[in-house]
Motif scaffolding. Structure first.
Motif, PDB file in Angstrom:
ATOM      1  N   CYS A   1       0.801  -1.217   0.000  1.00  0.00           N
ATOM      2  CA  CYS A   1       0.000   0.000   0.000  1.00  0.00           C
ATOM      3  C   CYS A   1       0.836   1.270   0.000  1.00  0.00           C
ATOM      4  O   CYS A   1       0.401   2.305  -0.516  1.00  0.00           O
ATOM      5  CB  CYS A   1      -0.924   0.015   1.215  1.00  0.00           C
ATOM      6  SG  CYS A   1      -2.352  -1.065   1.072  1.00  0.00           S
ATOM      7  N   ILE A   2       2.017   1.238   0.595  1.00  0.00           N
ATOM      8  CA  ILE A   2       2.733   2.495   0.855  1.00  0.00           C
ATOM      9  C   ILE A   2       4.028   2.646   0.069  1.00  0.00           C
ATOM     10  O   ILE A   2       4.595   3.737   0.033  1.00  0.00           O
ATOM     11  CB  ILE A   2       3.029   2.647   2.351  1.00  0.00           C
ATOM     12  CG1 ILE A   2       4.059   1.629   2.829  1.00  0.00           C
ATOM     13  CG2 ILE A   2       1.737   2.515   3.164  1.00  0.00           C
ATOM     14  CD1 ILE A   2       4.505   1.852   4.277  1.00  0.00           C
ATOM     15  N   LYS A   3       4.522   1.595  -0.569  1.00  0.00           N
ATOM     16  CA  LYS A   3       5.836   1.660  -1.221  1.00  0.00           C
ATOM     17  C   LYS A   3       5.927   2.793  -2.234  1.00  0.00           C
ATOM     18  O   LYS A   3       6.905   3.566  -2.232  1.00  0.00           O
ATOM     19  CB  LYS A   3       6.172   0.337  -1.894  1.00  0.00           C
ATOM     20  CG  LYS A   3       7.559   0.310  -2.541  1.00  0.00           C
ATOM     21  CD  LYS A   3       7.850  -1.021  -3.209  1.00  0.00           C
ATOM     22  CE  LYS A   3       9.285  -1.092  -3.710  1.00  0.00           C
ATOM     23  NZ  LYS A   3       9.618  -0.041  -4.692  1.00  0.00           N
ATOM     24  N   ALA A   4       4.961   2.912  -3.114  1.00  0.00           N
ATOM     25  CA  ALA A   4       5.035   3.938  -4.156  1.00  0.00           C
ATOM     26  C   ALA A   4       5.105   5.335  -3.555  1.00  0.00           C
ATOM     27  O   ALA A   4       5.898   6.183  -3.995  1.00  0.00           O
ATOM     28  CB  ALA A   4       3.836   3.820  -5.095  1.00  0.00           C
ATOM     29  N   ALA A   5       4.281   5.588  -2.534  1.00  0.00           N
ATOM     30  CA  ALA A   5       4.268   6.915  -1.920  1.00  0.00           C
ATOM     31  C   ALA A   5       5.563   7.178  -1.148  1.00  0.00           C
ATOM     32  O   ALA A   5       6.103   8.294  -1.191  1.00  0.00           O
ATOM     33  CB  ALA A   5       3.053   7.045  -0.995  1.00  0.00           C
ATOM     34  N   VAL A   6       6.073   6.165  -0.450  1.00  0.00           N
ATOM     35  CA  VAL A   6       7.325   6.338   0.287  1.00  0.00           C
ATOM     36  C   VAL A   6       8.473   6.605  -0.679  1.00  0.00           C
ATOM     37  O   VAL A   6       9.272   7.527  -0.494  1.00  0.00           O
ATOM     38  CB  VAL A   6       7.615   5.100   1.155  1.00  0.00           C
ATOM     39  CG1 VAL A   6       9.020   5.186   1.750  1.00  0.00           C
ATOM     40  CG2 VAL A   6       6.584   4.979   2.273  1.00  0.00           C
ATOM     41  N   ASP A   7       8.568   5.812  -1.750  1.00  0.00           N
ATOM     42  CA  ASP A   7       9.658   5.971  -2.719  1.00  0.00           C
ATOM     43  C   ASP A   7       9.594   7.310  -3.429  1.00  0.00           C
ATOM     44  O   ASP A   7      10.626   7.908  -3.750  1.00  0.00           O
ATOM     45  CB  ASP A   7       9.619   4.839  -3.741  1.00  0.00           C
ATOM     46  CG  ASP A   7       9.985   3.492  -3.142  1.00  0.00           C
ATOM     47  OD1 ASP A   7      10.415   3.461  -1.976  1.00  0.00           O
ATOM     48  OD2 ASP A   7       9.819   2.470  -3.847  1.00  0.00           O
ATOM     49  N   ALA A   8       8.374   7.797  -3.700  1.00  0.00           N
ATOM     50  CA  ALA A   8       8.210   9.067  -4.423  1.00  0.00           C
ATOM     51  C   ALA A   8       8.270  10.282  -3.503  1.00  0.00           C
ATOM     52  O   ALA A   8       8.248  11.416  -3.975  1.00  0.00           O
ATOM     53  CB  ALA A   8       6.881   9.058  -5.174  1.00  0.00           C
ATOM     54  N   GLY A   9       8.322  10.043  -2.211  1.00  0.00           N
ATOM     55  CA  GLY A   9       8.342  11.154  -1.269  1.00  0.00           C
ATOM     56  C   GLY A   9       7.002  11.848  -1.118  1.00  0.00           C
ATOM     57  O   GLY A   9       6.934  13.002  -0.694  1.00  0.00           O
ATOM     58  N   THR A  10       5.923  11.141  -1.461  1.00  0.00           N
ATOM     59  CA  THR A  10       4.588  11.746  -1.389  1.00  0.00           C
ATOM     60  C   THR A  10       3.741  11.143  -0.278  1.00  0.00           C
ATOM     61  O   THR A  10       2.524  11.317  -0.269  1.00  0.00           O
ATOM     62  CB  THR A  10       3.852  11.573  -2.735  1.00  0.00           C
ATOM     63  OG1 THR A  10       3.737  10.165  -3.045  1.00  0.00           O
ATOM     64  CG2 THR A  10       4.593  12.274  -3.854  1.00  0.00           C
TER      65      THR A  10
END
Length: 261
Positions: free
Chosen positions: A68-77
């Motif tokens: 659920c959170i990988k994309a947001a964590v990696d993108a800084g969002t």
């Protein structure tokens, strides 16, 4: 995504729903709405339409899935995320809404296999409200219990409870249901079917095992839940307890917390 929304139906009722019947009539994943499990939360990141679930493990810390959170964590969002605690996202008032300020996931997480699919979120404030703040989820900190395969685990989350074609409906309402576990592997357990299952929106939701006198405790976290009608993956809590769950909670909770604590 949860066992909570797909329902008690047979062929005749399913066909009726396909022809435009009631919203809950052809609920593939079984279960029911619940006002319990107040430590279960839902959240969503800006620009996304699909929600996720998680559980409070400290006043400002949510345990959830890395998926659920990988994309947001990696993108800084990750700071665009907002969430709620309460039975229904649509009726949550400001006292039951929070913002997400940070997130992290297991360093060994493998998106294709869903191994080590676990993460944590830091909230902007302690979850509280006009009613007493929800207690943290009771996590099992011991060995994985014997006899899980072939038995049911209860799941509680905010996922879809109705599938109509390509649409997954009913996300945002907390539901619970009992999921039949088919296999127990080293990294993951799998379970659920087209009648009762975790579904889209339930990723990160807790799965409970009844320890009898000790009551229910969380032993797994819903991981991959996009294929709601087949056995879906759940992360074993015992696998990630010592090297991720405990350090992550300690880092963001207590007198020595960091990252805004």
């Amino acid at each position: 995504m949860t066992a909570h929304r797909k329902t008690w139906i047979g062929f005749v009722v399913g066909a009726w729903a396909l022809m435009g019947g009631g919203r809950e009539a052809w609920a593939v994943l079984g279960g029911e709405t619940t006002v319990g499990d107040t430590f279960v939360v839902g959240y969503i990141f800006a620009g996304r339409t699909e929600i996720c679930s998680g559980m409070l493990v400290a006043p400002r810390v949510v345990l959830t899935s890395a998926t659920c959170i990988k994309a947001a964590v990696d993108a800084g969002t990750v700071g665009t995320g907002t969430g709620w605690w309460g039975q229904d996202q649509d009726v949550a008032d400001q006292d039951h809404v929070f913002n997400i300020v940070a997130g992290r996931y297991h360093r060994l997480y493998e998106p294709l296999s869903f191994n080590y699919d676990v993460g944590v979120l830091l909230l902007d404030r302690d979850v509280a409200g006009p009613s007493p703040a929800p207690p943290p989820a009771r996590l099992h900190d011991g060995a994985f219990p014997d006899g899980v395969a072939g038995n049911t685990l209860r799941v509680s989350g905010y996922g879809a409870n109705l599938i109509q074609g390509e649409d997954y409906l009913g996300q945002g309402v907390r539901r619970t249901g009992n999921v039949l576990i088919s296999t127990v592997g080293y990294f993951l357990i799998r379970g659920g079917d087209d009648m009762v299952n975790a579904c889209r929106g339930d990723s990160g939701a807790p799965l409970f095992y009844d320890f009898g006198v000790e009551g229910e405790k969380v032993i797994a976290i819903a991981a991959e839940t996009s294929r709601c009608q087949v056995p879906t993956a759940k992360t074993r809590l015992d696998l990630v307890w010592a090297d991720f769950v405990v350090p992550a909670i300690d880092a963001w909770d207590g007198p020595c917390s960091v990252g805004g604590g």
